[in-house]
Design an enzyme around this catalytic site. Structure first.
Site: not given
Ligand code: NAD
Ligand code: LMR
Length: 329
Positions: A157, A185
């Site tokens: 962010d 977030h």
């Molecule tokens: P994705 O679906 O491609 O990958 C998630 C992975 O986590 C999958 O491979 C799944 O099998 C695995 N998983 C699910 N439960 C699990 C567990 N209990 N133990 C271990 N592995 C597990 O998703 P992504 O694009 O890699 O995103 C991951 C997360 O990050 C999402 O929750 C997304 O919203 C979040 N995200 C956060 C931010 C931030 O700034 N904080 C930014 C982008 C995405």
């Molecule tokens: C982001 O900020 O890109 C992630 O947390 C994805 C979302 O759901 O906003």
């Protein structure tokens, strides 16, 4: 010696964008060897195993070994750093409470496994959403590990906010500093430019020359753009941010371990700073000193800023209450 790093959800998109950069030394530097522990659920094991094969093929000088597992006891064994990326995404028809419940079922047991199996100096960053509340759940399940070792990612962010200011001011992003994110977030977050500088000069002064009424621009353009950037990426790309999220995760951990020379933003446990209720994991302006985040204290928050911070904190309090009602705290 090498640093042991556990990445949950390592078979997912952000996992794939993280692993190779960590192995190349982008996170801990060119002299620090790394051991990677890829923790997945059974459905994600194939993707994680494939990534491990590619890590071999990368022949990274710094990479000591890679282990892929779906057992948290093995995955967190000896972990110095835990990147908690894997989470349950919101599915069709799922309410916010369902999402919190599903993730409480992941982050509670992972916090307990970290307490039982990780190294004594373990530090964790939660990326998986809802990141702040997931960090709170993991911290409260991790008996014996100081809550300060659990953080939530809000660096993405902050990077988004700095990038939008750079575009508005037609300036290089490196010239813009001190743009903290306050709160959650989520779309309620408050990206705060009141202390921001561009080449040492207040950003607000530079903005006035470009956009006229700064407050209107903040309310109508900048804040919604930054706070809803995750949704914008999903709309345009068809899936949520990946490489930028991995980059921010690497920067968060790098700064935490190696220290900062200025402020940045991180979701950290509140001890009541700026009136944020104790125990909440909220984003604050922070510095990293000797391997620990310190909240930058003593900043002036005017009424307009206070209202925005309070709204985001109110959402965090609501999330905490919802998780408490589920018995997950
Ligand atoms: P994705 O679906 O491609 O990958 C998630 C992975 O986590 C999958 O491979 C799944 O099998 C695995 N998983 C699910 N439960 C699990 C567990 N209990 N133990 C271990 N592995 C597990 O998703 P992504 O694009 O890699 O995103 C991951 C997360 O990050 C999402 O929750 C997304 O919203 C979040 N995200 C956060 C931010 C931030 O700034 N904080 C930014 C982008 C995405
Ligand atoms: C982001 O900020 O890109 C992630 O947390 C994805 C979302 O759901 O906003």
């Amino acid at each position: 010696m090498a640093t042991t790093i556990t990445i949950t959800g390592a078979g997912g998109q952000i996992g794939y964008a993280l692993l190779f950069r960590i192995a190349a030394g982008d996170m801990l530097g060119p002299d620090e060897k790394v051991r990677l522990r890829l923790l997945e659920i059974p459905q994600g094991m194939g993707a994680a195993e494939g990534a491990a094969l590619e890590l071999q093929d990368g022949a990274f000088d710094l990479l000591e070994d890679v282990e892929v597992t779906d057992d948290p006891a093995v995955g967190f064994a000896g972990a110095n750093l835990a990147l908690l990326v894997g989470a349950r995404p919101r599915g069709p028809g799922m309410e916010r409470a369902d999402l919190l419940a599903a993730n409480a079922g992941i982050f509670g047991p992972q916090g307990a496994a970290i307490a039982a199996h990780a190294a004594e100096d373990v530090r964790a960053v939660v990326v998986g959403n809802p990141a702040n509340t997931n960090a709170l759940i993991a911290a409260s399940a991790a008996d014996g590990v100081p809550a300060e070792r659990f953080t939530a990612l809000t660096r993405l962010d902050e990077n988004r906010a700095r990038a939008q200011l750079a575009i508005a001011l037609d300036a290089p992003v490196r010239s813009i500093r001190r743009v903290p994110i306050w709160g959650n977030h989520s779309a309620t977050q408050f990206p705060d430019i009141s202390h921001a500088t561009i080449d040492g000069r207040p950003v607000a002064d530079a903005l006035r020359e470009r956009v006229g009424d700064v407050r209107t621009w903040l309310e109508e353009s900048f804040i919604p753009r930054v706070a809803k950037r995750g949704a914008e990426i999903i709309d345009v790309r068809g899936s949520s941010s990946v490489a930028s999220a991995a980059n921010a995760t690497i920067e968060h951990v790098r700064d935490w371990v190696r220290g900062t020379d200025d402020w940045t933003s991180a979701g950290v446990v509140s001890h009541g700073e700026y009136g944020v209720p104790e125990g909440i994991v909220s984003s604050f302006p922070v510095r990293a000193v000797d391997g620990a985040w310190q909240i930058v204290e003593g900043l002036e928050l005017d009424e307009w800023s206070r209202v925005r911070l309070d709204a985001s904190v109110a959402e965090l309090v609501e999330e905490r209450e919802a998780v408490r009602a589920l018995g997950a705290l």
